[in-house]
Write a protein that holds these residues in place. Sequence first.
Motif, short mmCIF file in Angstrom:
data_model
loop_
_atom_site.label_atom_id
_atom_site.label_comp_id
_atom_site.label_asym_id
_atom_site.label_seq_id
_atom_site.Cartn_x
_atom_site.Cartn_y
_atom_site.Cartn_z
N ASP A 39 0.84 5.09 1.94
CA ASP A 39 0.14 5.70 3.07
C ASP A 39 -0.71 6.87 2.60
N HIS B 116 4.78 0.08 0.01
CA HIS B 116 5.54 -0.77 0.94
C HIS B 116 4.65 -1.88 1.49
N HIS C 169 0.85 -1.20 0.00
CA HIS C 169 0.00 0.00 0.00
C HIS C 169 0.88 1.24 0.00
FE LIG Z 1 2.17 2.03 5.54
#
Ligand SMILES: [Fe+2]
Length: 305
Positions: free
Chosen positions: A182, A237, A180
């Motif tokens: 952030d 990540h 994903h």
């Molecule tokens: Fe994350």
Amino acid sequence: MGSDSEKIPCLQFSGDFKEGSEEWKKMSKKVREVCERHGCFMLINDMVLPKGLRDDMIVCMKELFDLPEETKRKHVSPKPYRSYNCDCSLVTMCQSFGIDDAPFSPSVHAFSNLIETLKSTSSKMQELSFMILKMILEGYCLPKQYTWDIEEMNSSCNLRLIKYRVPESGQVCENALLPHTDKSALTILCENEVQGLQVLTKTNKWIPIKIPHQGFVVLVGDILQAWSNRSIHAATHRVMMKGEKERYSFALFSVPKEEAKIEVPHELVEDKMHPLRYKPFNYGDYFNYYVSTLKENALDLFAGV
Ligand SMILES: [Fe+2]
Ligand SMILES: O=C(O)CCC(=O)C(=O)O
């Protein structure tokens, strides 16, 4: 393993590191460069974040996760990612607590013992996050009026505490936390001695992040990618788990207030080389869109030109 050009750099902010100094300006260029190239970097900083803070936090977190399940489940919030979460369908390997802005209002009595450590950690991390955002402004030589934009991007924070289980004997779990980006402007993350975070390079390779002892990793989130007109890259990540030790991590997500408008500075738009990539949008609307769709490319779908 990545080649040298794909290694994630480790920057050190220390010594005579005053805002506006030559050293600070030089480092600001570097911060911009690594955020553009990798979307993340490792950081050693003993000015803003005192040594020992990581260890104090890990001790606190162990106490918290060791509480009975029924106590932990009392930490609930109507807002997404702010409650206690355990073995949900997306992340089967971890338990997590999301905690909103300091000053915290603990919904679990046990938080009261930890509140001082949580509060001082998150305010220090938010201070550091603001400093990094200011360095990014400096790195782009943007006028001071944009300080307001970065204050806005850093105006709320969300702390997430995560405990990852040990995988079944000898197994490797590549997606203990699914890939994903952030939804923050910036994320600052720290872990116990069990590594596992991986970042996807621009050439599509997963490379492990080895966070130095007493160090941190700084990840660019969607909001900074949008505000910078995609000059800066939000790093995808995930977390891989193997071995026999539990992993603990804590992350501070710097986010704008829900009503904030995210708009690319006109200095970062240039018709031919850097046409406008994102229309202005409201942070709360974007976050709700992401939560309701959970699409990987939510930012482009929601605000892409
Ligand atoms: Fe994350
Ligand atoms: O635990 C980690 O290292 C990563 C956590 C993370 O990426 C997140 O909570 O968004």
